[in-house]
Design a protein around this motif. Structure first.
Motif, PDB file in Angstrom:
ATOM      1  N   CYS A 172      51.760   4.126 108.892  1.00  0.00           N
ATOM      2  CA  CYS A 172      52.398   5.363 108.458  1.00  0.00           C
ATOM      3  C   CYS A 172      53.149   6.041 109.592  1.00  0.00           C
ATOM      4  O   CYS A 172      54.035   6.861 109.359  1.00  0.00           O
ATOM      5  N   SER A 173      52.785   5.710 110.840  1.00  0.00           N
ATOM      6  CA  SER A 173      53.412   6.352 112.001  1.00  0.00           C
ATOM      7  C   SER A 173      53.386   5.389 113.175  1.00  0.00           C
ATOM      8  O   SER A 173      52.591   4.435 113.221  1.00  0.00           O
ATOM      9  N   LEU A 174      54.235   5.654 114.162  1.00  0.00           N
ATOM     10  CA  LEU A 174      54.248   4.837 115.375  1.00  0.00           C
ATOM     11  C   LEU A 174      52.952   5.042 116.163  1.00  0.00           C
ATOM     12  O   LEU A 174      52.519   4.142 116.892  1.00  0.00           O
ATOM     13  N   ARG A 175      52.333   6.205 116.003  1.00  0.00           N
ATOM     14  CA  ARG A 175      51.045   6.466 116.661  1.00  0.00           C
ATOM     15  C   ARG A 175      49.986   5.483 116.170  1.00  0.00           C
ATOM     16  O   ARG A 175      49.229   4.922 116.964  1.00  0.00           O
ATOM     17  N   CYS A 176      49.930   5.275 114.861  1.00  0.00           N
ATOM     18  CA  CYS A 176      48.963   4.330 114.300  1.00  0.00           C
ATOM     19  C   CYS A 176      49.292   2.899 114.716  1.00  0.00           C
ATOM     20  O   CYS A 176      48.393   2.102 114.999  1.00  0.00           O
ATOM     21  N   ALA A 177      50.582   2.570 114.758  1.00  0.00           N
ATOM     22  CA  ALA A 177      50.991   1.233 115.189  1.00  0.00           C
ATOM     23  C   ALA A 177      50.574   0.971 116.626  1.00  0.00           C
ATOM     24  O   ALA A 177      50.096  -0.124 116.966  1.00  0.00           O
ATOM     25  N   ALA A 178      50.731   1.975 117.493  1.00  0.00           N
ATOM     26  CA  ALA A 178      50.352   1.823 118.896  1.00  0.00           C
ATOM     27  C   ALA A 178      48.845   1.669 119.050  1.00  0.00           C
ATOM     28  O   ALA A 178      48.366   0.867 119.861  1.00  0.00           O
TER      29      ALA A 178
END
Length: 213
Positions: A194-200
């Motif tokens: 849902c976000s680049l934060r979760c991907a990271a």
């Protein structure tokens, strides 16, 4: 008196609040309560809400099944709404000062706790009612429920279409792959975020999230 009891909550709510913060979690819980209230249609009543969980009661299994179906439809139509899970049971309980007491209430709560995201679990009488209304109900066999002496046969009801969405493995947010903020492949599986934060976070600790329920 007899009634049908149902507990519905947001699957992975703890993971979501841990990732996006308590304010986001509180806003989501409020939205879920409003969504549930709008789906009642006079077929059920909200007995209580605790955190992300809603406790519902209805006179018959049929009415409760229709309420749960409407809740699932509303959640599925809401972008980036988390997957839901629910447990239903029909039986005897005692109503005192607006509060319900008895084993039937406990059974419904324990059934809900065994459900995974997107799934509706029910006991035999509710499952039979669902089948009578053309809804598939697959037996999962006798299951042990916490603090319930006898094993109880549970059934998975084919309600809703939330399984068509992807679920962010970090925060458990339900998302559409075509609009996801990120995409990674790990262990021959594809994951959307849902976000680049979760991907990271996933990229840093993939093993901790890849098989998370």
């Amino acid at each position: 008196m007899e009634a049908t009891f149902c507990f519905v909550d947001l699957a992975g709510f703890s993971a979501l609040t841990e990732t996006h913060g308590d304010d986001a979690g509180a806003d989501l819980a409020r939205s879920f309560s409003a969504l549930t209230d709008a789906a009642l249609g006079g077929d059920a009543k909200i007995v209580d809400t605790v955190g992300d969980a809603v406790f519902l009661v209805s006179e018959t299994p049929s009415r409760m099944i229709h309420v749960v179906a409407r809740i699932w439809e509303a959640a599925d139509a809401t972008p980036e709404f988390p997957a839901l899970r629910a447990g239903l049971h029909h039986g005897e309980a005692v109503l005192r000062d607006g509060r319900w007491f008895g084993t039937s209430v406990n059974v419904a709560a324990r059934v809900a706790a065994l459900a995974s995201g997107g799934h509706v679990l029910a006991t035999a009488l509710v499952a039979a009612t669902a089948r009578g209304e053309g809804i598939a109900a697959d037996s999962l066999g006798p299951m042990a429920l916490k603090n319930i002496r006898e094993r109880i046969e549970l059934f998975s009801l084919a309600i809703g279409a939330q399984s068509s969405s992807a679920v962010d493995p970090v925060c458990r947010m339900r998302i559409q792959p075509e609009t996801a903020a990120g995409h990674l492949r790990f262990g021959e599986r594809d994951f959307w975020f849902c976000s680049l934060r979760c991907a990271a976070e996933f990229a840093a600790h993939p093993e901790a999230h890849a098989d998370r329920e």
